[in-house]
Design an enzyme around this catalytic site. Structure first.
Site, short mmCIF file in Angstrom:
data_model
loop_
_atom_site.label_atom_id
_atom_site.label_comp_id
_atom_site.label_asym_id
_atom_site.label_seq_id
_atom_site.Cartn_x
_atom_site.Cartn_y
_atom_site.Cartn_z
N ALA A 292 -8.31 -2.48 4.70
CA ALA A 292 -9.18 -1.83 5.68
C ALA A 292 -8.40 -0.78 6.47
O ALA A 292 -8.93 0.30 6.79
CB ALA A 292 -9.77 -2.88 6.62
N GLU B 247 -7.78 -2.38 -3.84
CA GLU B 247 -7.98 -0.94 -3.80
C GLU B 247 -7.75 -0.36 -2.40
O GLU B 247 -8.36 0.63 -2.01
CB GLU B 247 -9.38 -0.57 -4.31
CG GLU B 247 -9.35 0.09 -5.68
CD GLU B 247 -9.10 -0.93 -6.79
OE1 GLU B 247 -8.09 -1.67 -6.68
OE2 GLU B 247 -9.88 -0.98 -7.74
N GLU C 95 -9.94 6.18 -6.47
CA GLU C 95 -11.11 6.67 -5.73
C GLU C 95 -12.40 6.11 -6.30
O GLU C 95 -13.28 5.65 -5.57
CB GLU C 95 -11.12 8.20 -5.76
CG GLU C 95 -12.06 8.84 -4.75
CD GLU C 95 -11.86 10.33 -4.68
OE1 GLU C 95 -12.69 11.06 -5.25
OE2 GLU C 95 -10.87 10.77 -4.08
N HIS D 43 -25.15 -23.35 5.47
CA HIS D 43 -25.03 -24.54 4.62
C HIS D 43 -24.46 -25.74 5.38
O HIS D 43 -24.49 -26.88 4.86
CB HIS D 43 -24.15 -24.26 3.40
CG HIS D 43 -24.85 -23.55 2.29
ND1 HIS D 43 -25.17 -22.21 2.35
CD2 HIS D 43 -25.30 -23.98 1.08
CE1 HIS D 43 -25.77 -21.85 1.23
NE2 HIS D 43 -25.87 -22.91 0.45
N THR E 15 -4.55 -6.87 -12.62
CA THR E 15 -5.73 -7.54 -13.13
C THR E 15 -5.83 -7.23 -14.62
O THR E 15 -5.63 -6.09 -15.04
CB THR E 15 -6.99 -7.05 -12.41
OG1 THR E 15 -6.87 -7.31 -11.02
CG2 THR E 15 -8.23 -7.74 -12.94
N SER F 65 0.80 -1.23 0.00
CA SER F 65 0.00 0.00 0.00
C SER F 65 0.83 1.27 0.00
O SER F 65 0.29 2.36 -0.16
CB SER F 65 -0.92 0.01 1.23
OG SER F 65 -1.81 -1.08 1.21
#
Length: 401
Positions: free
Chosen positions: A382, A379, A256, A354, A162, A136
């Site tokens: 936390a 992105e 953002e 389940h 990605t 980060s």
């Protein structure tokens, strides 16, 4: 439409788009998603279907051949697609971020060159900030672009792309000291380069290598790769916006809106987990009655549904804030943080409902259980969201002593 996660104030056009996307998800994605995911197979036919629907150009302005829709419309479409299979929403998201950055920051020539083909899905985008050693800490990037005549020479290794293999245009963030004297803050000496390449793996153009796909716990099907630059030459007119030193701000603007997208993905996955849980609870019987009639399961369903509603509301608020032209980093950070955390919790509750069958690959919840953790990281973790939220709150509630 389901009872949960409804959005008020939508236009007829928005409702029609969402109905079309939901129908596509129900018919073309959900029936095949688990099989493709278990084989880690790229969803070629699904992507072609999304191209036909115009989703690759959903937010690209009409003058460039797109639909010119809002971030809210886009986020609601992503929510629907993630409900079917989160990997497909990731394929669109990275493409969208590059298109958004071009629309907001590109030169006229860059927009004219790329946006019409991106709207059709002929050029597919990926963006690259992260590197193997920094996570980060974007300010610590070491990849570098050095001016050499009318070109820049790029060197370095990037991580977690990605669409790294399937893309044909990658927005790459590098250090660029040209015009920025020693001692310039790191975030003011970064530049976004628009790198064109051939889709595929290996050496996709001289000086640029895309190794094979990274093998992941979940989020399969979509190709996640590294990117290695070794003497990669880029024309000077492929500096995003035409001026060096603005890359950090351009990337943060893209991230953002990407955070709104990740929040939307969390909403979609959580909604699907709730659907699976509430359906199974009405079919499975214990002690002579469906487990949905046991108070403990009803409490769990109530908590799950409340979390789905709360996350959806925050995601919609963040998207509308951005669409209004206002700063939305606080709202986007809150939405991404809450939606990803709630998604994990709702998926785990559906998994628990389940029972032992949740551990079987025959049941869809097993796939969702492995996909949800990616949203806790993508992105920005936390912890990063909390830093953004905390700093913005201190700006808004500055002590007047």
């Amino acid at each position: 439409m389901t009872r949960l996660a409804r959005t008020s104030g939508l236009t007829d056009v928005q409702q029609e788009i969402l109905a079309t996307v939901r129908d596509f998800v129900d018919k073309e994605i959900i029936p095949v998603a688990t099989g493709l995911e278990h084989r880690d197979e790229y969803p070629t036919e699904i992507v072609e279907g999304l191209k036909e629907l115009g989703l690759f150009g959903l937010m690209i302005p009409e003058e460039y051949g797109g639909l010119g829709e809002s971030l809210l419309t886009y986020a609601l479409c992503v929510e629907e697609i993630a409900r079917g299979w989160m990997s497909v929403s990731g394929i669109i998201n990275t493409h969208f971020i590059v298109a958004y950055m071009l629309k907001q920051h590109g030169t006229r020539e860059q927009k004219d060159t790329f946006l019409p083909r991106m709207a059709l899905g002929e050029v597919r985008g990926a963006f690259s900030m992260s590197e193997p050693a920094l996570g980060s800490d974007v300010s610590a990037i070491t990849s570098k672009g050095v001016k050499d005549g009318e070109e820049y020479v790029l060197n370095g290794q990037k991580m977690w792309l990605t669409n790294g293999g399937t893309s044909s245009l990658v927005a790459v963030l590098c250090r660029s000291d040209e015009g920025h004297p020693e001692g310039t803050p790191p975030h003011k000496s970064m530049t976004t380069f628009l790198v064109e390449k051939e889709p595929g793996f290996g050496e996709v153009r001289p000086g640029l290598t895309i190794p094979g796909k990274i093998d992941k716990m979940g989020y399969k099907g979509v190709d996640t790769t590294e990117l290695i630059m070794d003497g990669l030459r880029i024309p000077a007119n492929r500096v995003l916006g035409g001026t060096t030193g603005r890359g950090f701000y351009q990337m943060m603007d893209g991230v953002e809106v990407g955070r709104v997208n990740v929040a939307a993905r969390g909403c979609g996955v959580a909604q699907r987990a709730f659907e699976l849980g509430v359906s199974y609870a009405q079919q499975r019987q214990t002690f002579g009655k469906p487990i949905a009639q046991h108070q403990a399961i009803q409490f769990k369903l109530a908590e799950m549904a409340t979390k789905v509603e709360a996350a959806h509301a925050m995601m919609v608020n963040a998207a509308r804030k951005k669409d209004s032209g206002e700063r939305n980093d606080l709202e986007a950070g809150m939405a991404k943080y809450l939606a990803s955390e709630y998604c994990k919790e709702v998926v785990e509750d559906a998994f628990r409902i389940h029972g032992g069958y949740g551990f079987s690959k025959e049941y869809e919840i097993e796939r969702l259980y492995r996909e949800a953790p990616m949203l806790l990281i993508g992105e920005g973790t936390a912890e990063i969201q909390k830093m953004i939220i905390g700093r913005r709150l201190l700006e808004e509630y500055r002590f007047q002593g």
